[in-house]
Design an enzyme around this catalytic site. Structure first.
Site, mmCIF file in Angstrom:
data_model
loop_
_atom_site.group_PDB
_atom_site.id
_atom_site.type_symbol
_atom_site.label_atom_id
_atom_site.label_comp_id
_atom_site.label_asym_id
_atom_site.label_seq_id
_atom_site.Cartn_x
_atom_site.Cartn_y
_atom_site.Cartn_z
ATOM 1 C CD GLU A 165 -3.235 -0.892 1.870
ATOM 2 O OE1 GLU A 165 -3.323 0.115 2.584
ATOM 3 O OE2 GLU A 165 -4.174 -1.702 1.742
ATOM 4 C CD GLU A 369 -3.935 -5.858 3.584
ATOM 5 O OE1 GLU A 369 -4.747 -5.023 4.018
ATOM 6 O OE2 GLU A 369 -2.703 -5.689 3.648
HETATM 7 C C1 BGP Z 1 -4.773 -1.960 5.068
HETATM 8 C C2 BGP Z 1 -3.379 -2.406 5.576
HETATM 9 C C3 BGP Z 1 -3.431 -3.550 6.547
HETATM 10 C C4 BGP Z 1 -4.599 -3.469 7.524
HETATM 11 C C5 BGP Z 1 -5.903 -3.103 6.800
HETATM 12 C C6 BGP Z 1 -7.054 -2.922 7.755
HETATM 13 O O1 BGP Z 1 -4.722 -0.656 4.578
HETATM 14 O O2 BGP Z 1 -2.578 -2.825 4.482
HETATM 15 O O3 BGP Z 1 -2.192 -3.580 7.233
HETATM 16 O O4 BGP Z 1 -4.303 -2.579 8.528
HETATM 17 O O5 BGP Z 1 -5.745 -1.905 6.073
HETATM 18 O O6 BGP Z 1 -7.146 -1.571 8.158
HETATM 19 P P1 BGP Z 1 -7.039 -1.129 9.665
HETATM 20 O O7 BGP Z 1 -5.956 -1.932 10.283
HETATM 21 O O8 BGP Z 1 -6.740 0.328 9.606
HETATM 22 O O9 BGP Z 1 -8.381 -1.454 10.281
#
Ligand code: BGP
Length: 476
Positions: A165, A369
């Site tokens: 990301e 993801e």
């Molecule tokens: C994405 C990231 C992950 C994870 C996911 C969930 O942007 O790559 O590492 O964090 O978001 O979001 P959050 O953890 O902010 O709830």
């Protein structure tokens, strides 16, 4: 489009699940690991830090055996750069190499494919102190780190993801906790940092092809389809603008080795154009990623800017289109439900995004993801009825199958997350896993692992190669 018959998921489909080192491992300063920017970052009031997380560092054997019981074909995890190089460069931490060799061997023991993210937000703090990605030396540091990973793990790893990301670190770095708080002109600096990350990514992709000819490597941005709020041509224009800035700036450079022209015009207008040295564009052109990995949670909806502060939709985080005065207006999509964290739920948008990527780049796609963060409740008899997560994931898998029927070359799907871990900025109570970790924000309890209802559901999905889902495939 109505299909008489849906295509099957490929027999070799990588049914997986994901984590990241800093969000799952803990052992933040154990066995020689150096500090990362995450360890030095601030936490939201009332949420835990990453010092222990899910303590995967000490539970990895149990966790991997649970992943195997769930039937995972692949497991996506990240290597903590500062566990390999405590100072980002220089002396290698042997215990770090040892841990990841043990973890990879444990994964391979169950015939699960290990998919490695080289860098997932956790830049070594020593490098940050030297200017981080603003300092062009960090490009060489990353290449050196990549070379070291290929030397030590290249014989076991077939799939490498470069940077998790990158676009979210540039666009929402403050929310995620990756932006250096001391930057003088953050916006301009971030686009210089972005150029250095693009160079670093391209260099390790080229190096991977040279050192590990049997491996495949690709970028791993967060990509989302962007909708216009209405059919007004000005709203359509705003949607294309935001998509170029949010998505294509990152993937056109990674895949084609060129800056997207609309995104470039935006950077010119804002005076964000980075310093590009002689030979840089040739480095980008030599990357040739083998696939595109991307993270998908939701879509964005935007409208024509009103050229005032009302364009800003919310404080935002990496999954909410904020808006930028004079560029686009962030709006909500009234056709979509939201999670309890305000993220819009759009399974059909997943198919839109898959189609768009397939049409634009014509490369194999891996979704690394996709998931639903929720306040899961541990009921009596160790029951966690996360039907809402089953509903979210089954609807997205249905759309993935429709996208495959549309002709999309989808090679893998990795829900976030394999096991409960700490959210980037909303603590551990915001749970994503198929496996519950019995701890709260500040009460570490016994950390025991508990299979959720979705664990058994996903096991069946994998066994049936995507046939056995909760909800019927919608005919669209
Ligand atoms: C994405 C990231 C992950 C994870 C996911 C969930 O942007 O790559 O590492 O964090 O978001 O979001 P959050 O953890 O902010 O709830």
């Amino acid at each position: 489009m109505k299909y008489k018959v849906l295509k099957d998921f490929p027999k070799s489909f990588l049914w997986g699940a994901s984590t990241s080192a800093y969000q799952v491992e803990g052992a933040w300063n154990e066995d020689g690991k150096g500090l990362s920017v995450i360890d030095k970052g601030k936490r939201l009031e009332g949420t835990t830090d990453f010092k222990l997380a899910s303590d995967h560092y000490h539970h990895y054997k149990e966790d991997v055996s649970l992943f195997a019981e769930m039937g995972l074909k692949a497991y996506r995890f990240s290597i903590a750069w500062s566990r390999i190089f405590p100072n980002g460069t220089g002396e290698i931490n042997k215990k770090g190499i040892e841990f990841y060799n043990n973890l990879i061997d444990e994964i391979l023991k169950y015939n699960i494919e290990p998919i490695v993210t080289m860098y997932h937000f956790d830049l070594p703090y020593v490098l940050q102190q030297k200017g981080g990605w603003s300092n062009r030396d960090t490009v060489d540091a990353f290449e050196n780190y990549g070379k070291t990973l290929f030397i030590h793990f290249g014989d076991k790893i077939k799939y490498w993801l470069t940077i998790n990301e990158q676009n979210m670190m540039i666009l929402y770095g403050t929310a995620i906790g990756t932006v250096d708080p001391n930057l003088k002109n953050p916006q301009k600096e971030l686009y210089q940092q972005n150029h250095h990350m693009l160079l670093a990514q391209a260099k390790v992709m080229k190096l991977c092809h040279e050192m590990c000819p049997n491996a495949r490597i690709g970028p791993a941005p967060n990509i989302t389809a962007v909708y216009p709020e209405s059919s007004k041509p000005e709203d359509v224009l705003a949607a294309k603008t935001w998509s170029s800035i949010r998505n294509w700036l990152y993937l056109d450079t990674a895949v084609f080795g060129m800056y997207n022209s609309l995104a470039w015009s935006y950077m010119q207008e804002k005076e964000y154009i980075p310093t590009i040295l002689e030979g840089d564009m040739e480095i980008l052109k030599a990357a040739n990623p083998d696939f595109i990995a991307f993270n998908y949670y939701t879509t964005s909806t935007v409208a024509k800017s009103k050229n005032d502060e009302s364009d800003i939709n919310s404080t935002g985080d990496q999954h909410i289109a904020v808006g930028e005065s004079g560029v686009f207006r962030g709006v909500s999509n009234p056709n979509l439900e939201k999670t309890e964290f305000g993220w819009e739920i759009d399974p059909v948008g997943f198919r839109n995004t898959l189609r768009e990527l397939n049409d634009r780049y014509n490369l194999p796609l891996m979704v690394t993801e996709n998931g639903l963060g929720a306040f899961d409740r541990l009921e009596g008899d160790d029951i966690i009825n996360d039907d809402y997560r089953i509903d979210y994931l089954s609807k997205h898998i249905e759309q993935a199958r429709l996208a495959i029927t549309d002709g999309v070359n989808l090679i893998g799907y990795f829900p976030w997350s394999a096991i409960d871990l700490v959210s980037t900025h909303q603590g551990i109570s915001k749970r994503y896993g198929f496996i519950y970790v019995n701890r709260d924000e500040f009460d570490l309890k016994d950390l025991r692992r508990i299979r959720k209802k979705s664990f058994y559901w996903y096991k069946r999905v994998i066994e049936s190669n995507g046939e056995c889902l909760q909800s019927k495939v919608k005919e669209i």
